[in-house]
Motif scaffolding. Structure first.
Motif, short mmCIF file in Angstrom:
data_model
loop_
_atom_site.label_atom_id
_atom_site.label_comp_id
_atom_site.label_asym_id
_atom_site.label_seq_id
_atom_site.Cartn_x
_atom_site.Cartn_y
_atom_site.Cartn_z
N GLY A 94 13.44 13.18 -37.40
CA GLY A 94 12.33 13.76 -38.15
C GLY A 94 12.76 14.22 -39.54
N ALA A 95 13.95 14.81 -39.62
CA ALA A 95 14.48 15.24 -40.92
C ALA A 95 14.69 14.04 -41.84
CB ALA A 95 15.78 16.00 -40.73
N LEU A 100 11.48 5.12 -32.53
CA LEU A 100 11.20 6.39 -33.22
C LEU A 100 10.26 7.23 -32.38
CD1 LEU A 100 11.54 8.02 -35.95
CD2 LEU A 100 9.32 7.03 -36.58
N PRO A 101 10.66 8.45 -32.00
CA PRO A 101 9.76 9.32 -31.22
C PRO A 101 8.54 9.71 -32.04
CG PRO A 101 12.05 10.09 -31.11
CD PRO A 101 12.00 9.05 -32.18
N VAL A 102 7.42 9.88 -31.36
CA VAL A 102 6.19 10.31 -32.03
C VAL A 102 6.41 11.65 -32.72
CG1 VAL A 102 3.79 10.98 -31.67
CG2 VAL A 102 4.74 9.04 -30.40
N VAL A 139 16.10 16.26 -27.84
CA VAL A 139 15.41 17.09 -28.83
C VAL A 139 16.15 17.07 -30.16
CG1 VAL A 139 14.74 19.45 -29.41
CG2 VAL A 139 14.32 18.58 -27.11
N ARG A 140 17.49 17.20 -30.08
CA ARG A 140 18.28 17.17 -31.32
C ARG A 140 18.10 15.84 -32.04
NH1 ARG A 140 22.49 19.85 -28.26
NH2 ARG A 140 23.51 17.81 -27.98
N THR A 150 22.07 18.25 -20.17
CA THR A 150 22.32 18.01 -21.59
C THR A 150 21.43 16.92 -22.18
OG1 THR A 150 24.07 16.44 -21.02
CG2 THR A 150 24.72 18.75 -21.38
N VAL A 151 20.92 16.01 -21.37
CA VAL A 151 20.11 14.92 -21.91
C VAL A 151 18.86 15.43 -22.63
CG1 VAL A 151 18.66 12.95 -21.27
CG2 VAL A 151 20.99 13.14 -20.38
N PRO A 152 18.06 16.31 -22.03
CA PRO A 152 16.88 16.78 -22.74
C PRO A 152 17.23 17.46 -24.06
CG PRO A 152 16.74 17.36 -20.42
CD PRO A 152 18.13 16.89 -20.67
N ARG A 153 18.31 18.27 -24.06
CA ARG A 153 18.69 18.96 -25.28
C ARG A 153 19.12 17.96 -26.35
NH1 ARG A 153 22.99 23.59 -24.44
NH2 ARG A 153 21.27 24.21 -23.04
#
Length: 286
Positions: free
Chosen positions: A25-26, A119-121, A18-19, A12-15
């Motif tokens: 990003g939104a 903040l992710p790239v 991503v969320r 669940t961590v990768p998912r």
């Protein structure tokens, strides 16, 4: 060793990551749009610039006959220049605005601070790309409304034409956005960004059939323009908004949508490679 299940934290961590990146990003899209429309100079020289030129050309050449459609109806200046202004809008909102903004953010330390933040790239670039898509779409709608309501330009009724417009618009936005990111590495400071970027975009517009009829340019200049994506996107827009009889004025005597797709895809890939090679949160000499 057992495989991770749906409830296993390893699955669940990768998912969730991503969320989280998409959610951030939104949020960046909303932030970028607010910042963009609060800058009067940017709004005028990128968002409203094509509309201003469409109005100027429509009034200045109101008595000029640019040709006739299959029914013998005269094509007005507004009708003739609408495709070029659509292509110019993609170039200005995508490449010019992106390059100037990122160069400024790098110069004033914003990128350095973001690079050291959580903040992710991916979220940063999603915000930039999303803002370009939204502002570009608003710009296109504004051009269409003014062209139809003010200048009575006939818009396509064939759904296939609008499908062509959709993929040209989305591909053009993506291509110019990544090229803008790559071009942002060229100015040495935020203050010099406009002086470096604007002449490049102006030259591309003038040699690509945006302001001047492409068929009237010297053959060698048409060949030079054919190297760059602006010419192809302007040609693609002409295929959507101009009568089919105008295809004979193109360099290959046809709309050549396959060439539009291929050339733009090549530049999209080139832009992505250049972004990967040239993008830095700070200049190397900082």
């Amino acid at each position: 060793m057992s495989a991770p299940t749906a409830t296993d934290p390893r699955a669940t961590v990768p998912r969730s990551s991503v969320r989280r990146s998409v959610r951030l990003g939104a949020g960046r899209i909303r932030y970028e749009l607010r910042a963009y429309f609060r800058q009067g100079d940017s709004v005028f020289f990128t968002f409203l610039f094509p509309l201003v030129f469409l109005t100027i050309f429509s009034v200045a050449f109101s008595t000029t006959d640019f040709g006739r459609d299959s029914a013998g109806t005269s094509v007005t200046a507004a009708h003739y220049y609408l495709p070029g202004m659509m292509a110019a809008g993609l170039l200005l909102t995508g490449m010019q605005n992106m390059a100037v903004e990122i160069a400024g953010e790098r110069s004033d330390g914003t990128l350095k601070r973001l690079g050291g933040s959580p903040l992710p790239v991916f979220s940063y670039f999603l915000g930039k790309m999303g803002a370009v898509v939204v502002s570009g779409l608003l710009q296109a709608v504004l051009l269409l409304v003014v062209a139809r309501v003010v200048f009575q330009v006939p818009l396509p009724t064939d759904p296939a034409k609008w499908a062509t417009f959709a993929w040209i618009f989305l591909l053009g936005v993506a291509t110019f956005a990544v090229l803008g990111i790559a071009l942002s590495a060229l100015p040495r400071s935020g203050k010099s960004a406009t002086a470096v970027v604007i002449p490049i975009t102006l030259i591309l517009q003038f040699i690509s059939g945006v302001y001047l009829p492409f068929s009237q340019l010297p053959t060698w200049l048409q060949n030079v323009a054919g190297i760059f994506p602006v010419k192809w996107l302007a040609q693609g827009m002409r295929s959507v908004f101009l009568p089919d009889s105008f295809r004979q004025a193109e360099q290959t005597h046809g709309w050549d949508l396959g060439g539009v797709l291929l050339a733009t895809m090549i530049w999209l890939v080139v832009g992505l490679v250049l972004c990967r090679v040239t993008f830095r949160w700070i200049h190397r000499d900082n």
